[in-house]
Design a protein around this motif. Structure first.
Motif, PDB file in Angstrom:
ATOM      1  N   LYS A 131       0.828  -1.191   0.000  1.00 19.23           N
ATOM      2  CA  LYS A 131       0.000   0.000   0.000  1.00 19.23           C
ATOM      3  C   LYS A 131       0.869   1.250   0.000  1.00 19.23           C
ATOM      4  O   LYS A 131       1.964   1.254   0.558  1.00 19.23           O
ATOM      5  N   ASN A 160       1.550  -0.130  17.639  1.00 18.39           N
ATOM      6  CA  ASN A 160       1.375  -0.341  16.204  1.00 18.39           C
ATOM      7  C   ASN A 160       1.186   0.983  15.474  1.00 18.39           C
ATOM      8  O   ASN A 160       0.254   1.174  14.688  1.00 18.39           O
ATOM      9  N   LYS A 161       2.108   1.911  15.760  1.00 16.91           N
ATOM     10  CA  LYS A 161       2.120   3.205  15.091  1.00 16.91           C
ATOM     11  C   LYS A 161       3.540   3.513  14.618  1.00 16.91           C
ATOM     12  O   LYS A 161       4.522   3.030  15.181  1.00 16.91           O
ATOM     13  N   ASN A 178      -1.279   5.485  12.002  1.00 14.68           N
ATOM     14  CA  ASN A 178      -1.894   4.354  12.684  1.00 14.68           C
ATOM     15  C   ASN A 178      -1.844   3.159  11.741  1.00 14.68           C
ATOM     16  O   ASN A 178      -2.526   3.130  10.717  1.00 14.68           O
ATOM     17  N   ALA A 180      -2.822   0.115  12.195  1.00 12.24           N
ATOM     18  CA  ALA A 180      -3.995  -0.768  12.234  1.00 12.24           C
ATOM     19  C   ALA A 180      -5.002  -0.365  11.169  1.00 12.24           C
ATOM     20  O   ALA A 180      -5.744  -1.210  10.629  1.00 12.24           O
ATOM     21  N   THR A 181      -5.018   0.927  10.849  1.00 12.11           N
ATOM     22  CA  THR A 181      -5.989   1.435   9.873  1.00 12.11           C
ATOM     23  C   THR A 181      -5.337   2.039   8.638  1.00 12.11           C
ATOM     24  O   THR A 181      -6.029   2.440   7.704  1.00 12.11           O
ATOM     25  N   SER A 182      -4.006   2.127   8.652  1.00 10.14           N
ATOM     26  CA  SER A 182      -3.246   2.754   7.553  1.00 10.14           C
ATOM     27  C   SER A 182      -3.677   4.195   7.324  1.00 10.14           C
ATOM     28  O   SER A 182      -3.713   4.682   6.187  1.00 10.14           O
ATOM     29  N   THR A 183      -4.012   4.899   8.400  1.00  8.91           N
ATOM     30  CA  THR A 183      -4.443   6.291   8.288  1.00  8.91           C
ATOM     31  C   THR A 183      -3.553   7.191   9.138  1.00  8.91           C
ATOM     32  O   THR A 183      -3.064   6.791  10.210  1.00  8.91           O
ATOM     33  N   GLU A 185      -2.762  10.493  11.514  1.00  5.79           N
ATOM     34  CA  GLU A 185      -3.347  11.421  12.465  1.00  5.79           C
ATOM     35  C   GLU A 185      -2.951  12.850  12.065  1.00  5.79           C
ATOM     36  O   GLU A 185      -2.198  13.055  11.109  1.00  5.79           O
TER      37      GLU A 185
END
Length: 427
Positions: A131, A160-161, A178, A180-183, A185
């Motif tokens: 990704k 997990n960041k 993040n 876990a969400t591939s987003t 902050e």
């Protein structure tokens, strides 16, 4: 649920000195909630490493290196992925759309995050680019080693960041990803208007360490990554070039570019005074490593967590490295490097910025401290040096001169894997 321990008297918040401590969020990884105390639980491999160029992914008895082919000055596209210990993957060049400068790995999930010189961030699993996400980075910021939009990435394997050091419209700052969400902050600017070439996350204390070339050592309380609290300290070190820490003892470090000096501070005895930004103090000193003649001085640093052994390197050519031994305990007196030795690596040429080194504790054999360094040839990384720092500090295996801090032979010669020094080809 995260929490921050604050002063009891609310009216004293703006003035009272206090210590930071916070509970870790529940997850698949475990680590001590150390606060400002020594940690007794192991620090997860992949955490507490500066955002240097390369990273290693340690899973079971296998160790895989992810080596960017580029740097802040440019270079080739892609990331070289290769076995350092074991044969868990087929060595491969993972092609990327833009030049990559830095990678960091999470051994809990097996994911690796790599930052480009632009705003691209690449998520890799094994040897697959799974990704691409885009940071908030715009324009560039500069260091003595070059300029960048995304400048490097450090990993927090506990939460997990990953954190990206980056340019926010030309201002130095950070942005958390993040995983876990591939987003991403919300990004935030450093009030010091400078960030480290190699920042570091201490996940057991929820701290982001950022020693910068302007002589400032910034520590950020990231118990809540969307509401960071900044604390600054001017240190007696000309150009702090990267950030380091032995996270089990809470001993923070920073090497001084163009010198043989290393700054040390005991964070277990630190005091943080709130403000805008706040200030921090701790028992500290700047220590000169006699005999540590490094190209461009003491520039890169990394500690093999769990061993109290680390490495200081130069940059921009040269082949000398310095192995250091740190105290196994903290909380009393002023921290100091207990032993060190400088040797050349025969046939090796140190890479550019961000600093091309990392360190880890081997999962095999005697579980020695291992350093991995990338070279520079033709503008790109082509070779890895793998150095057993534990053996390098052993005077029986590596004799020293009369001063006690340099190899008698001057350089370590390449030997088979498992000896003091070996090399690998980067795809």
């Amino acid at each position: 649920m995260n929490r921050i321990i604050r002063p009891v008297a609310a009216c004293a918040l703006a003035l009272a000195a206090f210590s930071i401590g916070s509970a870790l969020s529940t997850g698949s990884a475990s680590a001590a909630n150390c606060g400002l105390k020594p940690c007794t639980n192991p620090i997860p491999v992949g955490s507490c490493q500066p955002s240097s160029s390369l990273t290693v992914l340690v899973k079971g008895t296998s160790v895989v290196a992810y080596v960017p082919k580029g740097n802040w000055g440019g270079g080739a596209l892609g990331v070289g992925v290769l076995n350092v210990e074991g044969v868990s993957i087929a060595n491969k060049l993972v092609v990327t759309p833009k030049v990559v400068n830095s990678c960091a790995s999470n051994p809990i999930t097996g994911q690796t995050v790599c930052s480009s010189n632009a705003a691209d961030v690449y998520l890799l699993t094994g040897t697959t680019l799974s990704k691409t996400v885009t940071s908030a980075g715009t324009l560039t910021i500069g260091f003595s080693g070059g300029s960048c939009t995304n400048c490097g990435v450090a990993m927090d394997a506990v939460h997990n960041k990953a954190v990206i050091g980056l340019s926010i419209a030309g201002a130095p700052g950070f942005q958390f990803l993040n995983l876990a969400t591939s987003t991403f902050e919300k990004e935030f600017v450093s009030p010091a208007k400078q960030i480290s070439e190699d920042p570091l996350i201490d996940p057991s204390r929820n701290l982001l360490l950022s020693a910068s070339e302007g002589g400032n050592y910034e520590i950020v309380n990231i118990a809540t990554t969307t509401a960071p609290a900044f604390f600054e300290k001017t240190i007696a070190l000309g150009d702090p070039d990267s950030s380091g820490e032995d996270c089990s003892t809470g001993i923070a470090l920073a090497p001084g570019e163009f010198t043989s000096d290393v700054f040390l501070a005991d964070l277990t005895k630190a005091t943080f005074t709130p403000g805008s930004p706040g200030k921090w103090t701790a028992p500290s000193q700047t220590q000169t490593l006699t005999g540590a003649s490094l190209s461009a001085g003491a520039s890169g640093i990394a500690v093999a967590q769990g061993t109290h052994i680390g490495i200081v390197s130069g940059e921009f050519g040269g082949n000398n490295i310095t192995a250091i031994k740190l105290p196994a305990t903290s909380g009393s007196g002023v921290p100091a490097i207990l032993d060190w030795v400088t040797c050349g690596l025969a046939g090796f040429n140190m890479g550019n910025d961000p600093h091309t080194l990392t360190a880890y504790q081997s999962p095999n054999g005697a579980k020695d401290a291992i350093a991995v360094l990338a070279n520079l040839a033709g503008g790109t990384a082509t070779q890895l040096a793998v150095v057993d720092l534990t053996k390098m500090l052993n005077t029986t295996l590596v004799p020293r001169n009369a001063g006690g801090h340099n190899c008698t032979a001057g350089s370590l010669e390449v030997g088979p894997a498992g000896t003091v020094y070996s090399t690998l080809v980067v795809p």
